[in-house]
Enzyme design. Structure first.
Site, PDB file in Angstrom:
ATOM      1  N   GLN A 186       0.840  -1.199   0.000  1.00  0.00           N
ATOM      2  CA  GLN A 186       0.000   0.000   0.000  1.00  0.00           C
ATOM      3  C   GLN A 186       0.873   1.245   0.000  1.00  0.00           C
ATOM      4  O   GLN A 186       1.994   1.219   0.496  1.00  0.00           O
ATOM      5  CB  GLN A 186      -0.925   0.056   1.231  1.00  0.00           C
ATOM      6  CG  GLN A 186      -2.032  -0.958   1.208  1.00  0.00           C
ATOM      7  CD  GLN A 186      -1.746  -2.057   2.214  1.00  0.00           C
ATOM      8  OE1 GLN A 186      -0.648  -2.612   2.227  1.00  0.00           O
ATOM      9  NE2 GLN A 186      -2.705  -2.352   3.047  1.00  0.00           N
ATOM     10  N   GLU A 187       0.313   2.322  -0.513  1.00  0.00           N
ATOM     11  CA  GLU A 187       1.092   3.539  -0.708  1.00  0.00           C
ATOM     12  C   GLU A 187       1.796   3.964   0.583  1.00  0.00           C
ATOM     13  O   GLU A 187       2.968   4.323   0.581  1.00  0.00           O
ATOM     14  CB  GLU A 187       0.178   4.657  -1.202  1.00  0.00           C
ATOM     15  CG  GLU A 187       0.961   5.808  -1.786  1.00  0.00           C
ATOM     16  CD  GLU A 187       0.084   6.757  -2.582  1.00  0.00           C
ATOM     17  OE1 GLU A 187      -1.143   6.577  -2.586  1.00  0.00           O
ATOM     18  OE2 GLU A 187       0.660   7.676  -3.177  1.00  0.00           O
TER      19      GLU A 187
END
Ligand code: G3D
Ligand code: MG
Length: 177
Positions: free
Chosen positions: A70-71
């Site tokens: 995830q970012e």
């Protein structure tokens, strides 16, 4: 003498290689890792932090780090880089919209000093889904041919069935030195 000795020790002991598995969230990293481990598909949940597992293949041990994609977690990828022998980049072959992000992350990470000696394996995953990008298309979009300072390979696969995964492992075994 020291050199000879270390060669001999290497011959008789099982080698160990550090592998980091990176890629955007939902690419299939955790499914691939567990497919390696038990050749069966397990229910996965988004990886928070990292999973680490050992895989032994032809007397060679690969310690595989599956890092969350995830970012918010990508900035911490670099803390895992030290002493990595291989980077496995997993790409969701249906995710055309985000391929440019994988490309950016890949080229950025290959600049990192800690990955100077690492070899790169790209898995073009989810090949079972109709209309997905081919490995050749992904290779082109990721500009893999511009990667000159790392040995690399791209392999089409489907983590759900395991198809193609062993070809990638074979390549790692062949290119580990
Ligand atoms: P990640 O660890 O990279 O975030 P996961 O990705 O391994 O958690 O997989 C994300 C979703 O993609 C999972 O679906 C998983 O089953 C699916 N997936 C992984 N590999 C393949 C593949 O080769 N083909 C197909 N069709 N799906 C795949 P869910 O539904 O559990 O979110
Ligand atoms: Mg995961």
């Amino acid at each position: 003498m020291g050199f000879l000795l270390s060669k001999l020790v290497k011959l008789f002991s099982n080698e160990e290689h550090k592998v980091i598995i990176v890629g955007l969230d939902n690419a299939g990293k955790t499914t691939i890792l567990y497919q390696f481990l038990m050749n069966e598909v397990v229910q996965t949940s988004p990886t928070i932090g990292s999973n680490v597992e050992e895989i032994v293949c032809k007397k060679t041990k690969f310690v595989m780090w599956d890092i969350g994609g995830q970012e918010s977690l990508r900035s911490s990828w670099s803390t895992y880089y030290a002493n990595s022998d291989f980077v496995i980049l997993v790409v969701d072959s249906t995710d055309r919209e985000r391929l440019h992000i994988s490309k950016k992350e890949l080229h950025e990470m290959l600049q990192n000093e800690d990955l100077k000696k690492a070899k790169l394996l790209v898995y073009a995953n989810k090949q079972d889904i109709k209309g997905c990008m081919t490995a050749a298309e992904i290779s082109q979009q990721l500009k893999l041919t511009s990667v000159k300072d790392h040995t690399w390979q791209i392999q089409a696969c489907c983590a759900l069935t395991g198809s193609g995964l062993s070809n990638g492992l074979e390549w790692m075994l062949e290119s580990k030195r």
